[in-house]
Motif scaffolding. Structure first.
Motif, PDB file in Angstrom:
ATOM      1  N   PRO A 140      55.486   4.161  -7.837  1.00 10.76           N
ATOM      2  CA  PRO A 140      54.450   3.783  -7.957  1.00 10.76           C
ATOM      3  C   PRO A 140      53.847   1.914  -8.475  1.00 10.76           C
ATOM      4  O   PRO A 140      53.891   1.309  -8.748  1.00 10.76           O
ATOM      5  N   VAL A 141      52.505   1.815  -6.904  1.00  6.95           N
ATOM      6  CA  VAL A 141      52.104   0.750  -7.051  1.00  6.95           C
ATOM      7  C   VAL A 141      50.809   0.723  -7.206  1.00  6.95           C
ATOM      8  O   VAL A 141      50.155  -0.245  -7.574  1.00  6.95           O
ATOM      9  N   ARG A 142      49.879   1.464  -7.347  1.00  4.63           N
ATOM     10  CA  ARG A 142      48.987   1.911  -7.343  1.00  4.63           C
ATOM     11  C   ARG A 142      48.366   2.322  -8.705  1.00  4.63           C
ATOM     12  O   ARG A 142      49.186   2.756  -9.540  1.00  4.63           O
ATOM     13  N   LEU A 143      47.229   2.213  -8.993  1.00  2.92           N
ATOM     14  CA  LEU A 143      47.763   3.159 -10.398  1.00  2.92           C
ATOM     15  C   LEU A 143      45.226   3.371 -10.146  1.00  2.92           C
ATOM     16  O   LEU A 143      44.231   2.941 -10.112  1.00  2.92           O
ATOM     17  N   ASP A 144      45.461   4.850  -9.765  1.00  2.64           N
ATOM     18  CA  ASP A 144      43.958   5.717  -9.813  1.00  2.64           C
ATOM     19  C   ASP A 144      43.692   5.911 -11.011  1.00  2.64           C
ATOM     20  O   ASP A 144      43.981   6.244 -11.716  1.00  2.64           O
ATOM     21  N   PRO A 145      42.038   6.184 -11.103  1.00  5.36           N
ATOM     22  CA  PRO A 145      41.226   6.821 -12.266  1.00  5.36           C
ATOM     23  C   PRO A 145      41.979   7.939 -12.778  1.00  5.36           C
ATOM     24  O   PRO A 145      42.003   8.631 -11.421  1.00  5.36           O
TER      25      PRO A 145
END
Length: 243
Positions: A140-145
């Protein structure tokens, strides 16, 4: 209450019984008892073919960081199965060798991922059952709430699962079952298994399935009554091949 009557012992016995039952048998038991069928999407398979998995669901929703797995493990009971909701994404692998090794340390029975894994050779070496859509090298390269339900429930395809569910998985796929109905589902699946084993033995001995199920009689009854179904006929003669 003796040690043999403890909740943990009862869960161990139930896991042992389910471990001897295939997912098709359990699915047929669900149909027979009117339990809604909840299967993970087709294509979710064991990283190591032949691996089987039985345990209580430990749900978690992945938002891009491994911290949610570590937090979930902190509340795990031995034999739980981490069910990871990654939305079925095909652009990232959400679990790898370190998360699986930590699962071993936490006493997990295995992992089911609605998504992808990576570090396949390491997962094979670790040996903990992991079921996923397949592998991808990208993490993953995202970081969602985070969501309020992050550690309370998970989706796997159209199905929402919680700690009130069991998960059973083998080479045919993954099923989710209400834990409250585990005993009766197990008993029904065992009865179906026993009937089918006898039917298979009789076929090998030369008695065809058509003979065993009185198929000619079924055709005659259907000709007289078009509403007479084969499932109804099987129930009448004691067959179990369709449920």
């Amino acid at each position: 209450m003796t040690a043999h009557d403890s909740p943990h012992r009862r869960e161990d016995v139930m896991r042992e019984r389910f471990a001897d039952l295939s997912t098709p048998l359990i699915a047929d038991a669900c149909v027979r008892l009117g339990v809604p069928l909840r299967a993970a999407p087709a294509g979710i398979r064991a990283v190591v073919p032949g691996h089987r998995l039985v345990g209580r669901v430990l749900p978690v929703r992945h938002h891009g960081s491994v911290d949610v797995f570590l937090e979930a493990y902190a509340s795990a009971a031995p034999g739980d199965v981490l069910v990871i909701d990654n939305g079925g994404r095909s652009d990232e692998a959400c679990v790898g060798d370190l998360a699986v090794l930590e699962g071993v340390a936490a006493g997990m029975a295995g992992l089911v991922v609605w998504g992808l894994h990576r570090d396949t050779p390491e997962l094979v070496e670790i040996g903990l059952p992991v079921f996923s859509y397949g592998s991808l090298p990208l993490g993953p390269v995202r970081l969602d709430p985070r969501e309020p339900e992050t550690l309370a429930s998970a989706r796997c395809g159209p199905h929402l699962v919680t700690a009130d569910d069991l998960v059973v998985a083998d080479d045919d796929g993954v099923l989710f079952l209400p834990a409250a109905r585990a005993t009766e589902l197990c008993a029904a699946a065992e009865r179906i298994r026993d009937v089918e084993r006898i039917q298979a033995q009789r076929i090998r001995a030369g008695e065809t399935l058509r003979e065993q199920t009185h198929f000619a009689d079924y055709l005659a009854r259907r000709a007289a009554d078009p509403t007479y179904t084969f499932r109804r006929h099987l129930r009448r003669v004691g067959g179990a091949i369709e449920e």
